[in-house]
Every structure is written in structure tokens, then in C-alpha cells.
Design a protein around this motif. Sequence first.
Motif, PDB file in Angstrom:
ATOM      1  N   SER A  65      -1.243   8.258  -9.571  1.00  0.00           N
ATOM      2  CA  SER A  65      -1.022   6.836  -9.287  1.00  0.00           C
ATOM      3  C   SER A  65      -2.113   6.275  -8.379  1.00  0.00           C
ATOM      4  O   SER A  65      -2.950   5.477  -8.804  1.00  0.00           O
ATOM      5  N   SER A  81       4.138   3.820 -10.131  1.00  0.00           N
ATOM      6  CA  SER A  81       4.202   4.719  -8.983  1.00  0.00           C
ATOM      7  C   SER A  81       5.653   4.765  -8.529  1.00  0.00           C
ATOM      8  O   SER A  81       6.185   3.769  -8.041  1.00  0.00           O
ATOM      9  N   LEU A  99      -1.309  -0.906 -11.574  1.00  0.00           N
ATOM     10  CA  LEU A  99      -0.287   0.008 -11.057  1.00  0.00           C
ATOM     11  C   LEU A  99       0.900  -0.788 -10.515  1.00  0.00           C
ATOM     12  O   LEU A  99       0.726  -1.670  -9.669  1.00  0.00           O
TER      13      LEU A  99
END
Length: 576
Positions: free
Chosen positions: A226, A213, A237
Motif C-alpha cells: 500500500s 489500505s 490508494l
Amino acid sequence: MSDAATLCEAFQRTAATRGRAPALRTVQGDVLTWAQYAERVASVAAGLHGLGVRHGDTVALMLTNRPEFHVADCAAFHLGAIPFSLYNTLPPDQLTDVLTRARARVLVTERRFLALLRPALAGTDVEHLVTVDGSGPGDDAIGLAAVEAAAPTGFDFAATWQRVRPGDLLTLIHTSGTTGRSKAVEITHAGMTAQLDATDELLGITHEDSHLSFLPAAHIADRWASHYTNIRFGTRLTCVPDLKDLPDALTSVRPTLFGAVPAVWQRLKAGLDAALTEADPGLRALVEGCIDTACRLAAGRRAGTLTAEQAKELDEAEPVLAELRKRIGLDRARVCVTGAAPASAGLVEFFHAIGVPLGDAWGMSELSGMALMNPPGDPRPGTVGRPVPGARIRVAEDGELLVSAPFVMRGYRDEPGLTAGAIDSDGWLHTGDVVTVDDDGNVRIIDRKKDIIINTGGKNMSPTRIESVLLEASPLIGHVVVIGDGRPYNVALITPDREAVTARAAQTGAVDAEREIAAAVEYANTRLSRPERIRAHAVLRDAWEPGGPELTVTLKVRRGAVEQRYAQLIESFYAR
């Protein structure tokens, strides 16, 4: 396809299933597991409830890419509230405008932004400034931990999120736009769920996937690809708060999913080019030969028409190509996407040739994410692919692309006239993009309808196409704006890519960027039709920053602002 009707249900199912598995990471290596993520969401939701946040209320967020964004946003929508993000680059007057129209009473931010926010809050409904990184002496903000500690007892978190319905608003996306005032796009839980269904069917994302992200959370690309993708599929993530850290994050995480704007892909390619320039001549010749082989045989590999000898050539080049992929951190990538701005066919061809599965995609905030995409393994350079599952397209008589899908926005917040102008009575979204569609259903974006150039000779031209030819002509070119509508010929305003110029200077000593760009314009003109050619250009010394007057945060040029700022220079081209 998931049977979770809301993002609340999707989150709770993922958290219960994934438990101790990593959910969110920082570039420093800090990890939040799914169990910890769920615990923080419940705690922060209780704290926000204590501040008076209720179903249907808006909650503003102004945060960098960090785990606390995901926690705060998720906590807010579990209350049935509508979290939305502010671009960190907005000036105070625009912050005031967005906050006033959204009627947010709570703003979650970081201490670094307080000085910017304070003058913007006058006249807004904001009552509570909450900082995720604590509060200092004399602050008019309260730390998030203190908000959680002051949560009322007896708050029924489970009953609250279970009351959230598919038709409730999930978020607002304030379109960065290339001109004019931003519009607040309303996206529902049902709309984003449909978008994620399409993602699932097309890309087959699982909890084994990892991604980054790094785009602003105020942009639909980061929220869809994301934030919500992580929630729905249980991926890993990593939050990258500074774009300068992206190359290191790529090589550290080695993501399986990666999407970026063309400028980022161009910089990755420029990094490889710079490394080759510094390499031993023999090694450089070997690598360049392997790249040339891969590019020459790329079309045949896609079509499955390679001869045995050609296949052997590729096999011999593969170890070198694999090392290139590893060098940029994409050796494990199985899905790579470029979007948000036009990418040249040559750029897509290069990455696909070296084994990076890069494909174009196209979407809008008004479509909750993507509507057209090149399927993985079947890129068609120069096109943005075909409709994703659930989407239908039509082309109007004037060439404008129309889209119908279950993930079309509910509308523009408090602007029924604008909504009616964008979505017709049959539910088709009028995108404003002029396109062509080939016999296989692949869509080629020609340009924005309002940007088409019609010169005084009546010739219709796409400035985007002309600009892409110029961008391909030299890595030193950062941004190009072609002007010519209602004029006898085309001219161009060009900004150098400062990073590329600096890198070239470090390798070769002094570099004459203006001279090389002039040569690139001359070369580009050989690839353009006579009416399209650039008759005059200027290399600007001004720096155009993402989110500034000339560029959106995704590096799209704000044509109107550029033409207004440089009006005198433009007129001088035609007065000669």
C-alpha cells in the motif's frame, strides 16, 4: 526499474509527475492530490524537525488507516529518520517494551489512543505526543497542525531529504510473531527499492492502478503493497480504517490490485454463498451451474487445452461469473494475491474459476515483502509460486527454505546474535519454513519447521495441511489448531466463524454449529491419512480477536499461546 535510490527520491519524482492526480482517498470520498500530499509532507517534516527529529532518530506511529499516516511516515523518512508503526491492539506492557527498545522520542497518534498510550509511556524516551486529529483541553498532546505551525524558519527540506542514502534505515517492522517477544526488523531504502523493482517487473504496476489500505501499517504487507507501492508507482490508494467497511470499499473503489489474508477471501466467498442461499431457486440453480462449470474447466483453461465445446460452455457462463465478480467489487481486478497465512487450494481454485486472478504469494518481514509469488495469469493452486525477480532460493537438507535477495533485511535491531542465527555468512536468510519444490520451480510450503508434528509412532505430519482440510470442510469453522506432537494421535481445537454462523442463522433460523462442525471433522477425516486424522476435538466458545493472545493481526494462530491457555483441555483428550 526506477533509478530512484531512496523512497525520498521516488516520492518527489512521483509527486512532481502526478501533480493534481489523486494520491490518497478516504472511504468517505475525501481526496489528497499528489501536489497536496507533497506540500503536507514538507510541512510536517519541518514540524518534526522543530521537535528535534534528526537523521537516524526513530519516530513512532500509532494510527488507523488514514491519509495522515502516509503523510507523517513520509515526512519522517524525508528527514532521514526511521518511522515505525505500533499495532493498535498491543497491551500497555508490550507498547512500553517496543517504545523503550526503539528509543522513540516522538509518537504520532490519534486522540482515541491516548488513554491506552499514557500508562505505556512511563520509562520510555517519548517526549512528544502528537495527535493528527487535533488536541482537546487539558491534553498532554499537541495537535499536528500546531507542530507544523511552530516549525522553525530557514529549514532546508530539499537539502535534508537529498542527504538520505540508500543504506539508511527506512522503517522497522516489529514482527507480530506467533510466540515470544517481537523482533525489530531493519529495512533500508535500498532493500525496499529492490522489493519494488521486483514488484514492477512481475506485476507491471502503473499510476492507472487503484488499491486499498486496510491492514495495519505495522505489518510489512500494508507498508509494501500500500504505502511504498503508492509512492513508487503513483497509484490511487483508498484508506479503509475499519475492516468491517472493506466489502463496501471494494464495491465502491473496484480496485485493480487487491491482496488479503485467506480469512478475508473466505469471507468474500461466504458472502457469495449467503447471497445464493437467499436467491430465487431458479436463479440459484443457474448461478451454481455456472460456478460448477467454471470449476470443472478451470484446469483446462489454465493449460489451454479446452475443446471448442468446453470453451463455449465457459462463454455461456461468463455473464453470470462477471456479475459475481462485480458483486464483490473485483470486476476490474487484474492482480489478486492471498498471503500471510496458508490458503487452501480449493479456495484459490474457486476464485480463479469465477475469473478473479487470485494467486498465492509468500513473504516475510525479513524480506521486505514478497519473495515467492504465482505470476498473474499462471496460478498453481497449492503452491506459493516461484521466486520473484532478484530472489534466489535453496532448500536445506532438513527441508528448510533459504532465500538470498537484495531485499533481505539488514538485521534485527540491536540483536546481533539473532541476526547471525537468521542470516548465514553467505547472506542466505533461513526462513524457518519447510518446503518442497516441484520440477517447474514452484514452491509448496509444508509448515513452519518448529511446528511439524512427530507423533509417538514417529510419523511426521504438517498441522497446517491438516488444518486446511478441516477449514475446507465447513464455512462455519473459523480457526483450527491441531495438536499431536509427541502424542499417540491428533486432536483439534476449533473456533466457529461467528459471522458465518450469524449469517446462516439469519437465513435458516437456528443453526447447530457444534453439530455441523462435528460432521465436518468426520468428513475431513476421510480426506486424511490414518495418522493425520482427528481423534477428538472441542468447539471453543471463546472469541479469538486479531492481535489478541491467540491470533496475530493477520489472523495467524499463536500456537504456543493457544496450547498454553487450553493445556488442561488438551490433556483431557489424552486421559480418556
